[in-house]
Motif scaffolding. Structure first.
Motif, PDB file in Angstrom:
ATOM      1  N   PRO A 112      -5.132   6.692   6.821  1.00  0.00           N
ATOM      2  CA  PRO A 112      -4.400   5.332   6.390  1.00  0.00           C
ATOM      3  C   PRO A 112      -3.635   4.864   7.144  1.00  0.00           C
ATOM      4  O   PRO A 112      -2.742   3.338   8.022  1.00  0.00           O
ATOM      5  N   THR A 113      -2.490   5.962   7.205  1.00  0.00           N
ATOM      6  CA  THR A 113      -1.226   5.308   7.646  1.00  0.00           C
ATOM      7  C   THR A 113      -1.020   5.162   9.094  1.00  0.00           C
ATOM      8  O   THR A 113      -0.634   4.486   9.920  1.00  0.00           O
TER       9      THR A 113
ATOM     10  N   THR B 178     -10.883   5.320   6.867  1.00  0.00           N
ATOM     11  CA  THR B 178     -10.727   6.140   7.356  1.00  0.00           C
ATOM     12  C   THR B 178     -10.086   7.532   6.860  1.00  0.00           C
ATOM     13  O   THR B 178      -9.241   7.109   5.444  1.00  0.00           O
TER      14      THR B 178
ATOM     15  N   LEU C 124      -2.770   1.373   9.549  1.00  0.00           N
ATOM     16  CA  LEU C 124      -1.737   1.188   9.068  1.00  0.00           C
ATOM     17  C   LEU C 124      -1.034   0.147  10.323  1.00  0.00           C
ATOM     18  O   LEU C 124      -0.244  -0.958  10.573  1.00  0.00           O
TER      19      LEU C 124
ATOM     20  N   TYR D 292       0.463  -1.040   0.258  1.00  0.00           N
ATOM     21  CA  TYR D 292      -0.252   0.367  -0.178  1.00  0.00           C
ATOM     22  C   TYR D 292       0.837   1.243   0.127  1.00  0.00           C
ATOM     23  O   TYR D 292       0.802   1.932  -0.561  1.00  0.00           O
TER      24      TYR D 292
ATOM     25  N   VAL E 119      -8.103   0.914   4.549  1.00  0.00           N
ATOM     26  CA  VAL E 119      -7.870   2.412   4.053  1.00  0.00           C
ATOM     27  C   VAL E 119      -9.125   3.050   3.758  1.00  0.00           C
ATOM     28  O   VAL E 119      -9.225   4.416   4.626  1.00  0.00           O
ATOM     29  N   GLN E 120      -9.635   2.768   3.312  1.00  0.00           N
ATOM     30  CA  GLN E 120     -11.292   3.202   3.095  1.00  0.00           C
ATOM     31  C   GLN E 120     -12.134   3.777   4.239  1.00  0.00           C
ATOM     32  O   GLN E 120     -13.154   4.364   4.152  1.00  0.00           O
TER      33      GLN E 120
END
Length: 210
Positions: A188-189, A185, A192, A95, A182-183
């Motif tokens: 995303p960083t 939030t 994850l 990603y 990811v979708q």
């Protein structure tokens, strides 16, 4: 009795286990065999544990041979879980490559997947599967993805041995799971790396060394 007394059992985060050891699946072990349901069940269980903020998530027992000379440990039990978590970390790494964040992608790669030897710049994978699966694992999963793979999340359709197809399917399922996270939030960083930290410290296995 003497053999039993040599067993050592300690809890380890499975991400920490992958990051700190070199582990090889011995040739007598079976090939990668987890089904779609088993892979998705693991991802769902981890999602539930992270959402509930569970202090620990128990992944069962991993049995390794002791190696006092710094070489690889043979995994006697637990290769399916180790391989699947490694594949999930590959998907998270991919990603970051897909959004152009090679610094974080490279960091995940070197911390959990393959360590680079500075003397000759070769890479040593932290996990090595049986010979029949390892070429597929290293080329189709562990290797940094090509731009077309990042965009499409898949490889060309070819006839594959069953275990190779399962490895590639595991990466597709992991990639889909990461995309779903990811979708959900705006950052995303952070999310994850919350997952990476949970895998490193709180998704624990009891590691038996013998």
């Amino acid at each position: 009795m003497a053999a039993i007394e040599k067993l050592e059992a300690r809890p380890h985060g499975i991400g920490q286990l992958l990051g700190h050891r070199y582990i090889e699946v011995p040739p007598y072990q079976r090939a990668y065999s987890w089904t779609d349901d088993q892979i998705e069940d693991l991802f769902k269980d981890l999602s539930d544990a992270i959402r509930r903020k569970d202090v620990d998530y128990f992944l069962g027992t991993v049995v390794l041979t002791t190696n006092n000379e710094g070489g690889p440990h043979a995994v006697i039990d637990g290769q399916q879980r180790l391989a699947t978590v490694s594949i999930l970390i590959c998907a998270i790494r991919n990603y970051f490559y897909s959004i152009g964040d090679s610094e974080r992608g490279d960091g995940l790669h070197h911390d959990y997947l393959a360590r680079k030897e500075l003397r000759d710049l070769t890479e040593t994978p932290h996990l090595k599967l049986i010979a029949g699966d390892n070429v597929c694992y290293e080329k189709s999963v562990l290797a940094r993805p090509q731009p077309t793979q990042l965009k499409e999340g898949k490889v060309a359709k070819t006839f594959l041995p069953a275990s190779h197809a399962r490895l590639e399917t595991a990466l597709k399922l992991a990639t889909r799971h990461v995309a779903m996270l990811v979708q959900q939030t705006n950052d995303p960083t952070v999310l994850l790396f919350d997952w990476v930290d949970y895998l490193r410290y709180q998704a624990k296995a009891i590691v038996l060394e013998a």
